[in-house]
Design a protein around this motif. Structure first.
Motif, PDB file in Angstrom:
ATOM      1  N   PRO A   1       0.809  -1.221   0.000  1.00 16.23           N
ATOM      2  CA  PRO A   1       0.000   0.000   0.000  1.00 16.23           C
ATOM      3  C   PRO A   1       0.845   1.275   0.000  1.00 16.23           C
ATOM      4  O   PRO A   1       0.554   2.228  -0.736  1.00 16.23           O
ATOM      5  CB  PRO A   1      -0.825  -0.119   1.290  1.00 16.23           C
ATOM      6  CG  PRO A   1      -0.905  -1.586   1.547  1.00 16.23           C
ATOM      7  CD  PRO A   1       0.419  -2.123   1.111  1.00 16.23           C
ATOM      8  N   PHE A   2       1.887   1.298   0.817  1.00 17.38           N
ATOM      9  CA  PHE A   2       2.764   2.467   0.844  1.00 17.38           C
ATOM     10  C   PHE A   2       3.507   2.617  -0.479  1.00 17.38           C
ATOM     11  O   PHE A   2       3.657   3.724  -1.011  1.00 17.38           O
ATOM     12  CB  PHE A   2       3.757   2.344   1.999  1.00 17.38           C
ATOM     13  CG  PHE A   2       4.730   3.489   2.105  1.00 17.38           C
ATOM     14  CD1 PHE A   2       4.312   4.735   2.534  1.00 17.38           C
ATOM     15  CD2 PHE A   2       6.068   3.312   1.787  1.00 17.38           C
ATOM     16  CE1 PHE A   2       5.210   5.792   2.636  1.00 17.38           C
ATOM     17  CE2 PHE A   2       6.967   4.356   1.892  1.00 17.38           C
ATOM     18  CZ  PHE A   2       6.536   5.601   2.315  1.00 17.38           C
TER      19      PHE A   2
ATOM     20  N   VAL B   1       1.419   4.449  -3.252  1.00 15.50           N
ATOM     21  CA  VAL B   1       1.335   5.911  -3.275  1.00 15.50           C
ATOM     22  C   VAL B   1       2.677   6.527  -3.653  1.00 15.50           C
ATOM     23  O   VAL B   1       2.732   7.595  -4.278  1.00 15.50           O
ATOM     24  CB  VAL B   1       0.817   6.481  -1.934  1.00 15.50           C
ATOM     25  CG1 VAL B   1      -0.630   6.077  -1.706  1.00 15.50           C
ATOM     26  CG2 VAL B   1       1.682   6.059  -0.759  1.00 15.50           C
TER      27      VAL B   1
ATOM     28  N   HIS C   1      -3.993   4.890   0.058  1.00 12.65           N
ATOM     29  CA  HIS C   1      -3.179   4.067   0.949  1.00 12.65           C
ATOM     30  C   HIS C   1      -4.079   3.140   1.765  1.00 12.65           C
ATOM     31  O   HIS C   1      -3.806   1.936   1.902  1.00 12.65           O
ATOM     32  CB  HIS C   1      -2.375   4.990   1.860  1.00 12.65           C
ATOM     33  CG  HIS C   1      -1.232   4.331   2.551  1.00 12.65           C
ATOM     34  ND1 HIS C   1      -0.148   5.029   3.027  1.00 12.65           N
ATOM     35  CD2 HIS C   1      -0.997   3.033   2.872  1.00 12.65           C
ATOM     36  CE1 HIS C   1       0.708   4.192   3.592  1.00 12.65           C
ATOM     37  NE2 HIS C   1       0.210   2.982   3.519  1.00 12.65           N
TER      38      HIS C   1
ATOM     39  N   SER D   1      -4.415  -0.917   1.527  1.00 10.40           N
ATOM     40  CA  SER D   1      -4.129  -1.673   2.745  1.00 10.40           C
ATOM     41  C   SER D   1      -5.249  -2.664   3.045  1.00 10.40           C
ATOM     42  O   SER D   1      -5.001  -3.828   3.382  1.00 10.40           O
ATOM     43  CB  SER D   1      -3.956  -0.699   3.922  1.00 10.40           C
ATOM     44  OG  SER D   1      -3.530  -1.365   5.082  1.00 10.40           O
TER      45      SER D   1
ATOM     46  N   MET E   1      -2.905   0.971   8.992  1.00  8.57           N
ATOM     47  CA  MET E   1      -2.903   2.320   8.441  1.00  8.57           C
ATOM     48  C   MET E   1      -2.734   3.373   9.532  1.00  8.57           C
ATOM     49  O   MET E   1      -2.264   4.488   9.262  1.00  8.57           O
ATOM     50  CB  MET E   1      -4.224   2.551   7.688  1.00  8.57           C
ATOM     51  CG  MET E   1      -4.292   3.865   6.929  1.00  8.57           C
ATOM     52  SD  MET E   1      -3.080   3.920   5.588  1.00  8.57           S
ATOM     53  CE  MET E   1      -3.117   5.673   5.208  1.00  8.57           C
TER      54      MET E   1
ATOM     55  N   HIS F   1       0.258   5.768   9.981  1.00  9.80           N
ATOM     56  CA  HIS F   1       0.627   6.733   8.935  1.00  9.80           C
ATOM     57  C   HIS F   1      -0.067   8.090   9.056  1.00  9.80           C
ATOM     58  O   HIS F   1       0.384   9.064   8.452  1.00  9.80           O
ATOM     59  CB  HIS F   1       0.313   6.148   7.557  1.00  9.80           C
ATOM     60  CG  HIS F   1       1.142   4.956   7.205  1.00  9.80           C
ATOM     61  ND1 HIS F   1       2.449   5.065   6.775  1.00  9.80           N
ATOM     62  CD2 HIS F   1       0.868   3.623   7.230  1.00  9.80           C
ATOM     63  CE1 HIS F   1       2.944   3.852   6.542  1.00  9.80           C
ATOM     64  NE2 HIS F   1       2.001   2.967   6.804  1.00  9.80           N
TER      65      HIS F   1
ATOM     66  N   TYR G   1       1.054  11.961   7.425  1.00  5.97           N
ATOM     67  CA  TYR G   1       0.300  12.586   6.336  1.00  5.97           C
ATOM     68  C   TYR G   1      -0.246  13.956   6.731  1.00  5.97           C
ATOM     69  O   TYR G   1      -0.389  14.840   5.886  1.00  5.97           O
ATOM     70  CB  TYR G   1      -0.872  11.690   5.916  1.00  5.97           C
ATOM     71  CG  TYR G   1      -0.520  10.626   4.903  1.00  5.97           C
ATOM     72  CD1 TYR G   1      -0.077  10.959   3.625  1.00  5.97           C
ATOM     73  CD2 TYR G   1      -0.663   9.276   5.207  1.00  5.97           C
ATOM     74  CE1 TYR G   1       0.235   9.987   2.697  1.00  5.97           C
ATOM     75  CE2 TYR G   1      -0.361   8.285   4.281  1.00  5.97           C
ATOM     76  CZ  TYR G   1       0.089   8.648   3.020  1.00  5.97           C
ATOM     77  OH  TYR G   1       0.391   7.672   2.094  1.00  5.97           O
TER      78      TYR G   1
END
Length: 346
Positions: free
Chosen positions: A26-27, A30, A266, A270, A283, A286, A290
């Motif tokens: 997922p990371f 992006v 993201h 995820s 998640m 994070h 952000y």
């Protein structure tokens, strides 16, 4: 153009560093969307792969949208590293990377990661075992040495090239420094300028702004830069560096709408990769990054880390966008004098 064996990368590529509990699919999604040229998985234990450990196996997951991608392994046993390289080879990444740089105690104590820096002969044997066991190009990420008294990166680079690696990423600190102090890129440049070295050399450490990336490109003449911590919660750094390198001007910083869109992507990736429960839990680490720089964001952040459904999170994201529409956090340029900023510009 920079080549790692048969892999073609753009001129002066930007690499996403392998970071434990961060550089998951997922990371990486992006970061890829925002300009990362080559990415690596979280590091994977060779022993874990051989034992068929679920967590280690899941880290092998790669997706077409993120190519080119490398899978990074670590370990201190030749046979285990060779067997794990064969397992990695079957998942068909573009390359296999070896971690000889992780300074974390639980890794070093097993004689792996940066722990191998104390035994260069072992490092060479481990690397040769991986090269023999895979059809993929093999690269290495390491540090300058174990401590100030044992900096040996020039010798390491030559010997690893001799046994077949195709690129080397150097973090400009010793293991003893961990992540403290300033990374010494002068030693990275010495490796790059060694006439015996024919493979690409990538620099890593302290790159946190377009100015610094361009300055270090000009000053140290490396083939590309690997970015780690600066990309956490700020994947836009890759395209910002590329734009600044090409034009000498800055891209507009991401709006709150763009930040919310990155969080959504993201989060969705995820949830798709794991499941809603685990995806939402993972998640949570994070959100702080952000939303860094927004005043009085704590109330919203506290909600995001307690909510249990995507729909609830989406509702809070809409509130955040409405609350901070038009607000742009101040852009900070750390550690630069005016003369250095002038040196950055083309």
């Amino acid at each position: 153009m920079v080549r790692i064996d048969n892999i073609e990368l753009p001129d002066f590529p930007l690499l996403l560093a392998p970071m434990e509990d961060v550089s998951d699919p997922p990371f990486r999604a992006v970061c890829k969307e925002n300009g990362a040229d080559l990415m690596y998985t979280e590091f994977i234990s060779s022993e874990g792969l051989i034992r068929d450990a679920i967590k280690s196996r899941q880290k092998l997951d790669i997706f077409e949208y993120e190519r080119p991608v490398g899978i990074q392994i670590f370990g201190g046993d030749e046979e285990a590293m060779a067997l794990s390289a064969k397992i990695v080879d079957a998942t068909n990444p573009e390359l296999v990377d070896i971690n000889f740089g992780c300074p974390v105690k639980k890794v070093v104590c097993k004689g792996a990661g940066a722990g191998v820096l104390k035994d260069i002969d072992l490092m060479v044997r481990l690397t040769a075992a991986v090269v023999r066991s895979t059809s993929k190009p093999v690269t290495v990420k390491t540090r300058l040495g174990w401590d100030e008294a044992s900096i040996n990166i020039e010798t390491v680079a030559e010997r690893l090239q001799d046994v077949g690696i195709k690129a080397l990423t150097i973090h400009g600190r010793t293991r003893a420094q961990m992540y403290k102090g300033e990374a010494d890129w002068r030693l990275i440049a010495k490796v790059k300028n060694n006439p015996r070295i024919q493979m690409p050399i990538f620099g890593n450490g302290d790159i946190d702004s377009p100015e610094k990336a361009v300055l270090y490109k000009k000053r140290y003449d490396v083939d590309g830069i690997m970015i780690g911590r600066a990309a956490i919660g700020y994947p836009w750094i890759f395209n910002e560096i590329k734009h600044f390198a090409a034009t000498g001007t800055h891209l507009a910083p991401p709006t709150i709408q763009q930040r919310a869109a990155a969080i959504r992507k993201h989060l969705v990736k995820s949830v798709e990769w794991k499941n809603e429960t685990v995806g939402i839990l993972e998640m949570r680490r994070h959100y702080t990054n952000y939303l860094k720089g927004f005043p009085h964001i704590k109330e919203f952040r506290n909600q995001l880390v307690t909510l249990k459904t995507v729909a609830e999170i989406e509702e809070v994201l809409q509130q955040i966008v409405a609350r901070y529409d038009g607000f742009v956090p101040e852009r900070k340029i750390a550690g630069f004098a005016a003369s250095q900023l002038e040196e950055c510009a083309y």
